[in-house]
Design a protein around this motif. Structure first.
Motif, PDB file in Angstrom:
ATOM      1  N   ARG A  84      -4.184   8.994  -3.090  1.00  0.00           N
ATOM      2  CA  ARG A  84      -3.941   7.806  -2.296  1.00  0.00           C
ATOM      3  C   ARG A  84      -5.240   7.208  -1.808  1.00  0.00           C
ATOM      4  O   ARG A  84      -6.260   7.901  -1.824  1.00  0.00           O
ATOM      5  CB  ARG A  84      -3.031   8.155  -1.108  1.00  0.00           C
ATOM      6  N   PRO A  85      -5.151   5.965  -1.396  1.00  0.00           N
ATOM      7  CA  PRO A  85      -4.029   5.036  -1.407  1.00  0.00           C
ATOM      8  C   PRO A  85      -4.012   4.186  -2.668  1.00  0.00           C
ATOM      9  O   PRO A  85      -5.065   3.812  -3.188  1.00  0.00           O
ATOM     10  CB  PRO A  85      -4.300   4.162  -0.180  1.00  0.00           C
ATOM     11  N   ILE A 126       0.850  -1.186   0.000  1.00  0.00           N
ATOM     12  CA  ILE A 126       0.000   0.000   0.000  1.00  0.00           C
ATOM     13  C   ILE A 126       0.888   1.240   0.000  1.00  0.00           C
ATOM     14  O   ILE A 126       1.823   1.336   0.789  1.00  0.00           O
ATOM     15  CB  ILE A 126      -0.986   0.014   1.193  1.00  0.00           C
ATOM     16  N   TYR A 127       0.614   2.136  -0.931  1.00  0.00           N
ATOM     17  CA  TYR A 127       1.240   3.454  -0.950  1.00  0.00           C
ATOM     18  C   TYR A 127       0.336   4.313  -0.083  1.00  0.00           C
ATOM     19  O   TYR A 127      -0.784   4.646  -0.471  1.00  0.00           O
ATOM     20  CB  TYR A 127       1.357   3.986  -2.383  1.00  0.00           C
ATOM     21  N   HIS A 128       0.821   4.635   1.101  1.00  0.00           N
ATOM     22  CA  HIS A 128       0.003   5.074   2.218  1.00  0.00           C
ATOM     23  C   HIS A 128       0.396   6.456   2.716  1.00  0.00           C
ATOM     24  O   HIS A 128       1.571   6.814   2.713  1.00  0.00           O
ATOM     25  CB  HIS A 128       0.191   4.031   3.333  1.00  0.00           C
ATOM     26  N   ASN A 129      -0.616   7.193   3.153  1.00  0.00           N
ATOM     27  CA  ASN A 129      -0.405   8.444   3.874  1.00  0.00           C
ATOM     28  C   ASN A 129      -1.140   8.291   5.196  1.00  0.00           C
ATOM     29  O   ASN A 129      -2.372   8.273   5.219  1.00  0.00           O
ATOM     30  CB  ASN A 129      -0.947   9.634   3.092  1.00  0.00           C
ATOM     31  N   THR A 179      -8.335   1.926   4.397  1.00  0.00           N
ATOM     32  CA  THR A 179      -7.909   0.893   3.443  1.00  0.00           C
ATOM     33  C   THR A 179      -6.928  -0.060   4.104  1.00  0.00           C
ATOM     34  O   THR A 179      -7.046  -1.281   3.968  1.00  0.00           O
ATOM     35  CB  THR A 179      -7.291   1.543   2.191  1.00  0.00           C
ATOM     36  N   GLU A 193       5.166   4.717   2.864  1.00  0.00           N
ATOM     37  CA  GLU A 193       4.696   6.083   3.077  1.00  0.00           C
ATOM     38  C   GLU A 193       5.263   6.919   1.933  1.00  0.00           C
ATOM     39  O   GLU A 193       6.404   7.370   1.986  1.00  0.00           O
ATOM     40  CB  GLU A 193       5.120   6.603   4.440  1.00  0.00           C
ATOM     41  N   TYR A 194       4.450   7.074   0.900  1.00  0.00           N
ATOM     42  CA  TYR A 194       4.945   7.627  -0.359  1.00  0.00           C
ATOM     43  C   TYR A 194       5.379   9.083  -0.263  1.00  0.00           C
ATOM     44  O   TYR A 194       6.113   9.558  -1.135  1.00  0.00           O
ATOM     45  CB  TYR A 194       3.905   7.447  -1.477  1.00  0.00           C
ATOM     46  N   SER A 233      -6.887   6.346   3.452  1.00  0.00           N
ATOM     47  CA  SER A 233      -5.714   5.483   3.429  1.00  0.00           C
ATOM     48  C   SER A 233      -5.681   4.615   4.690  1.00  0.00           C
ATOM     49  O   SER A 233      -5.418   3.403   4.620  1.00  0.00           O
ATOM     50  CB  SER A 233      -4.451   6.343   3.312  1.00  0.00           C
ATOM     51  N   GLN A 246     -12.401   3.356  -0.141  1.00  0.00           N
ATOM     52  CA  GLN A 246     -11.520   2.321   0.404  1.00  0.00           C
ATOM     53  C   GLN A 246     -12.003   0.905   0.128  1.00  0.00           C
ATOM     54  O   GLN A 246     -11.191  -0.021   0.045  1.00  0.00           O
ATOM     55  CB  GLN A 246     -11.300   2.520   1.911  1.00  0.00           C
TER      56      GLN A 246
END
Length: 115
Positions: free
Chosen positions: A93-94, A5-8, A17, A32-33, A14, A108
């Motif tokens: 995101r995500p 997961i490209y997460h914030n 999700t 954590e992109y 995010s 999500q």
């Protein structure tokens, strides 16, 4: 199954999700992109695999999107990708990657399609 997961962590969608992923028994690779952004080629590949354009993956609500003129209809995908690499907060995101595909999980619940 591998899940990334490209997460914030500051984003409610995010976080939700990520919670769904955990509820389904997966321990994802969390990127954590904003701290570790994908490369331009990685991002382009993720969008292609998700079946969306860079414009679809643009966080157009960010003030810098308008400041850079990225919300204009004549802006190219390449210009959007370049801006996302320079300003990772422009990446919506995500993004979730599994063996079953890639999804921009807004809302999500879309993550369930690839788990």
């Amino acid at each position: 199954m591998n899940v990334t997961i490209y997460h914030n962590p500051l984003c409610g969608t995010s976080r939700k999700t990520l919670e769904i992923i955990h509820e389904n028994g997966f321990e994802p690779n969390v990127i954590e992109y904003l701290k570790t952004p994908p490369s331009r080629d990685q991002l382009k590949n993720l969008y292609e695999r998700a079946g969306i354009s860079p414009r679809d993956g643009l966080r157009a609500k960010e003030p810098i999107a308008a400041e850079l003129g990225l919300t204009r209809p004549d802006v190219s995908d390449d210009e959007i990708l370049d801006a996302m690499i320079e300003h990772p907060n422009l990446i919506e995101r995500p993004l979730v990657v599994t063996d079953n595909g890639v999804r921009l999980c807004r809302p999500q619940d879309l993550v369930r399609d690839i788990l």
